[in-house]
Design a protein around this motif. Structure first.
Motif, PDB file in Angstrom:
ATOM      1  N   TYR A  35     -20.153 -43.974  37.693  1.00  0.00           N
ATOM      2  CA  TYR A  35     -21.018 -44.791  38.548  1.00  0.00           C
ATOM      3  C   TYR A  35     -20.870 -46.277  38.270  1.00  0.00           C
ATOM      4  CZ  TYR A  35     -23.221 -40.650  40.423  1.00  0.00           C
ATOM      5  OH  TYR A  35     -23.444 -39.462  41.071  1.00  0.00           O
ATOM      6  N   ASN A  92     -18.228 -40.613  46.838  1.00  0.00           N
ATOM      7  CA  ASN A  92     -19.656 -40.279  46.805  1.00  0.00           C
ATOM      8  C   ASN A  92     -19.963 -39.020  47.604  1.00  0.00           C
ATOM      9  OD1 ASN A  92     -21.235 -42.323  45.246  1.00  0.00           O
ATOM     10  ND2 ASN A  92     -20.166 -43.725  46.602  1.00  0.00           N
ATOM     11  N   LEU A 161     -24.444 -43.209  47.209  1.00  0.00           N
ATOM     12  CA  LEU A 161     -24.266 -43.798  45.888  1.00  0.00           C
ATOM     13  C   LEU A 161     -25.594 -43.846  45.137  1.00  0.00           C
ATOM     14  CD1 LEU A 161     -22.595 -45.267  43.744  1.00  0.00           C
ATOM     15  CD2 LEU A 161     -22.991 -47.398  45.005  1.00  0.00           C
ATOM     16  N   SER A 165     -26.840 -41.108  42.080  1.00  0.00           N
ATOM     17  CA  SER A 165     -27.283 -41.652  40.791  1.00  0.00           C
ATOM     18  C   SER A 165     -28.634 -41.074  40.392  1.00  0.00           C
ATOM     19  CB  SER A 165     -27.371 -43.185  40.882  1.00  0.00           C
ATOM     20  OG  SER A 165     -26.137 -43.746  41.246  1.00  0.00           O
TER      21      SER A 165
END
Length: 233
Positions: A35, A92, A161, A165
């Motif tokens: 990431y 992603n 994205l 996360s």
């Protein structure tokens, strides 16, 4: 008191099982590095031309902005920025697919294979549109719709994205809710993209119904059937 080796072994197995169910074969440290790399790429794309990424996002709901960007698609550093953001979408989307399979225990797939599925799907989609534009008298329309697909994918990549996360720091039940939220975003953007494509190419669709049917079968239906077949196996 001597430790009970059987109890220790059972506890280790429980920890191992729990780790596999939440993180798979990828550690949190590895996810953190992935990431950081993706965020750095996004930062590079934004710093090259800060107004262009914002214009790309605006094009998802503004048809005039879409056509302006389409005319300037290969000017300056636009191609480079578009390529970076599209790469972010591919990665992603693959991560989201991998996490979905892992959390819902659908099937055991690797992260690279999940990314490859997304890459192959959209490579075939853009390739078919290009070939149809060359073979049939609809080069401009096919190119515009291919660009439209790319624009909505960029927006989806940025949304995924942040969602991907968040999946690293939640429990499995919350993770399932996030997956459903992500699927809702995918569905909404997909519907908006299809509506935008239809409205932009109504004259071409009316005058070339056969070409439109070919497109639906090869680009919109076939990839989902192929993916379903792979998953069922």
């Amino acid at each position: 008191v001597a430790p009970n080796l059987k109890d220790i072994k059972n506890q280790l197995e429980d920890i191992k099982t729990s780790t596999i169910q939440t993180e798979g074969s990828i550690s949190k440290n590895t996810w953190f590095v992935i990431y950081i790399f993706l965020v750095l790429l996004a930062g590079i794309a934004i710093n090259f031309n800060r107004s262009y990424p914002l214009a790309l996002m605006k094009a998802t709901y503004n048809q005039n902005q879409m056509r302006i960007l389409f005319k300037d698609a290969f000017k300056g550093n636009h191609t480079f920025i578009f390529g970076i953001l599209y790469f972010l979408f591919i990665v992603n989307a693959g991560i989201f697919l991998y996490q979905s399979f892992l959390i819902f225990n659908i099937a055991k797939i690797s992260l690279l294979f999940a990314i490859f599925i997304v890459f192959s799907t959209y490579f075939v989609r853009h390739l078919v549109l290009f070939v149809m534009g060359v073979i049939f008298p609809m080069t401009k329309e096919a190119s515009l719709f291919s660009y439209t697909i790319g624009i909505y994918n960029l927006a989806l990549g940025i949304a995924l994205l942040f969602l991907n996360s968040a999946l690293l720091f939640v429990d499995p039940e919350t993770g399932k809710m996030l997956i459903f939220s992500g699927l809702s975003i995918v569905l909404v953007l997909y519907v908006l993209r299809q509506v935008r494509g239809l409205l932009s190419n109504v004259p071409s669709i009316i005058s070339a119904k056969f070409h439109f049917i070919i497109y639906l079968c090869t680009v919109e239906i076939a990839p989902w059937l192929l993916l379903s077949g792979i998953l069922l196996k």
